[in-house]
Write an enzyme that holds these catalytic residues in place. Structure first.
Site, PDB file in Angstrom:
ATOM      1  CG  ASN A 318      -2.089  -1.200   1.098  1.00  0.00           C
ATOM      2  OD1 ASN A 318      -2.519  -1.275   0.064  1.00  0.00           O
ATOM      3  ND2 ASN A 318      -2.507  -1.688   2.085  1.00  0.00           N
ATOM      4  CG  HIS A 320       0.948   2.815   4.503  1.00  0.00           C
ATOM      5  ND1 HIS A 320      -0.278   2.973   4.494  1.00  0.00           N
ATOM      6  CD2 HIS A 320       0.881   1.413   4.684  1.00  0.00           C
ATOM      7  CE1 HIS A 320      -1.180   2.345   4.599  1.00  0.00           C
ATOM      8  NE2 HIS A 320      -0.199   1.272   4.808  1.00  0.00           N
ATOM      9  CB  CYS A 355       5.044   6.627   8.374  1.00  0.00           C
ATOM     10  SG  CYS A 355       6.700   7.179   8.233  1.00  0.00           S
TER      11      CYS A 355
END
Length: 421
Positions: A318, A320, A355
């Site tokens: 994904n 991240h 993040c």
């Protein structure tokens, strides 16, 4: 001579006496005549083919050696053993070689199947050697077994918290796949993929009663339930595969995020119709800790670790940072004396922001109500944590609980290392 031998194989020839000087006798067979000089075919009446046979008595001696008709016929038979003419049948491949190749293939396939169907002779050995899980309890619970590997243990010889969290994630994804809800995304259903939606964890709570050791086999059960209008709760139970003892309990809440806008999204009715039949109406495996997680800052945090950057391998599909990686970053700022004298027994995390690979983070920790230098004389210890970006944006808030390790895990109590200034 070869022609004579070939003809004699089908037409009987009556031998003549060796001292016969009379005119050649003729044997009529149908309408054919046989001659010693060869085979002469003559067209005859419609009744058949005439073969004329003219034979002379063989000499009694050749080069001083006596011979007979029988010995001459034996020589003819020896010469007639020449290779047969090439035909369609004798030009086919060697069928024995083909049969041997087929047999080898079947034996190899049988060996592989026996490995897949392998059953342990000891009850404490991994029941599911290849890690293939299965649905149990009428298809509402997914179960999978894991063996604790040597590279999954820490200095104490037991699995660390990262290992347990990775097994949580693995069983969750395999549950989705076994339920037939696997789409193109990382655990996303087909309807979620159509709407560019992905799952993100919002809250995670873990309680560890005992850490498995190297070689132990754990059995992990997981199931899902509804959480509010737009969320899903997933629970896990870790058990010792040999004794059935509960080792770890975990409960989490997941919400949906748009993969393109990176914003949280409501759960569409189409997605609810997909996953709703798999929901289990049971309370959480862990009672929710209602205590608020406090926000740390530079003044309230006693330990700060800066300059934490994601590596490429920390990203999932994904794009991240994987949620398990956050736990390692949180513990980066935990006092060394706690890590050496205590073990993590409980953890509550709230994920507030994703993040990416270009972010730089800071890890903040505050030890609650304990003298860090005298931890060897203390009991349970509680810590508050914050993981934030350099600009101050919060990524994860957390709280961890620690219990003393057994003395044999780190040596004599009087020799516990104390964190240096």
């Amino acid at each position: 001579m070869v022609a004579t031998a070939a003809t004699s194989a089908f037409l009987p020839v009556v031998p003549l006496p060796p001292d016969s000087n009379s005119k050649p006798s003729s044997n009529k067979l149908g309408s054919s005549n046989l001659d010693t000089s060869g085979i002469k075919s003559k067209s005859g009446s419609s009744r058949g083919l005439k073969v004329k046979t003219n034979a002379q008595a063989p000499p009694k001696k050749i080069n001083g050696n006596s011979v007979s008709l029988s010995s001459a016929m034996e020589g003819v038979r020896e010469e007639s053993s020449s290779p047969p003419p090439r035909t369609f049948i004798n030009q086919l491949p060697d069928w024995s070689m083909l049969l041997a190749a087929i047999t080898t293939i079947f034996l190899a396939a049988e060996k592989q199947w026996m490995m897949l169907d392998w059953k342990p002779k000891r009850s404490d050995v991994l029941i599911d050697p290849f890690g293939f899980g299965r649905m149990v309890q009428d298809g509402f619970v997914f179960r999978q077994n894991f063996s604790i590997r040597s590279y999954e243990i820490g200095a104490d010889g037991t699995a660390n918290i990262d290992t347990l969290m990775n097994h949580l994630q693995e069983t969750a994804l395999n549950h989705v796949k076994s339920a037939g809800l696997w789409g193109d995304g990382f655990g996303a259903t087909p309807e979620m993929c159509k709407k560019n939606l992905i799952w993100v964890v919002a809250r995670m709570q873990v309680l560890v009663d005992r850490y498995p050791a190297w070689g132990d086999v754990v059995q992990v059960d997981t199931w899902v339930s509804s959480s509010g209008k737009n969320g899903m709760r997933r629970d896990w139970l870790f058990r010792d595969c040999r004794t059935g003892e509960i080792l770890t309990r975990a409960s989490s809440v997941w919400v949906m995020m748009n993969k393109q806008t990176r914003r949280l999204s409501k759960m569409p009715d189409e997605v609810r119709a997909e996953i709703g039949p798999f929901f289990v109406d049971t309370p959480p495996v862990i009672a929710e800790d209602g205590r608020k997680l406090t926000k740390l800052d530079d003044n309230s945090a006693e330990h700060i670790r800066s300059g934490l950057t994601p590596r490429w391998n920390d990203l999932d599909v994904n794009q991240h940072v994987n949620n398990v990686k956050y736990i390692g970053w949180i513990l980066e700022s935990a006092p060394q004396s706690i890590l050496e004298t205590h073990e993590l027994s409980g953890m509550t995390l709230e994920y507030r922001r994703e993040c990416g690979k270009d972010n730089v983070l800071q890890s903040l920790t505050s030890v609650m109500g304990a003298n860090v230098g005298g931890l060897q004389d203390s009991g349970n210890v509680e810590c508050q944590h914050l993981l934030r970006l350099e600009d101050g944006a919060e990524v994860v808030r957390g709280r961890t609980e620690w219990r003393p390790k057994h003395a044999k895990n780190f040596g004599m109590l009087g020799q516990v290392p104390v964190e240096s200034a």
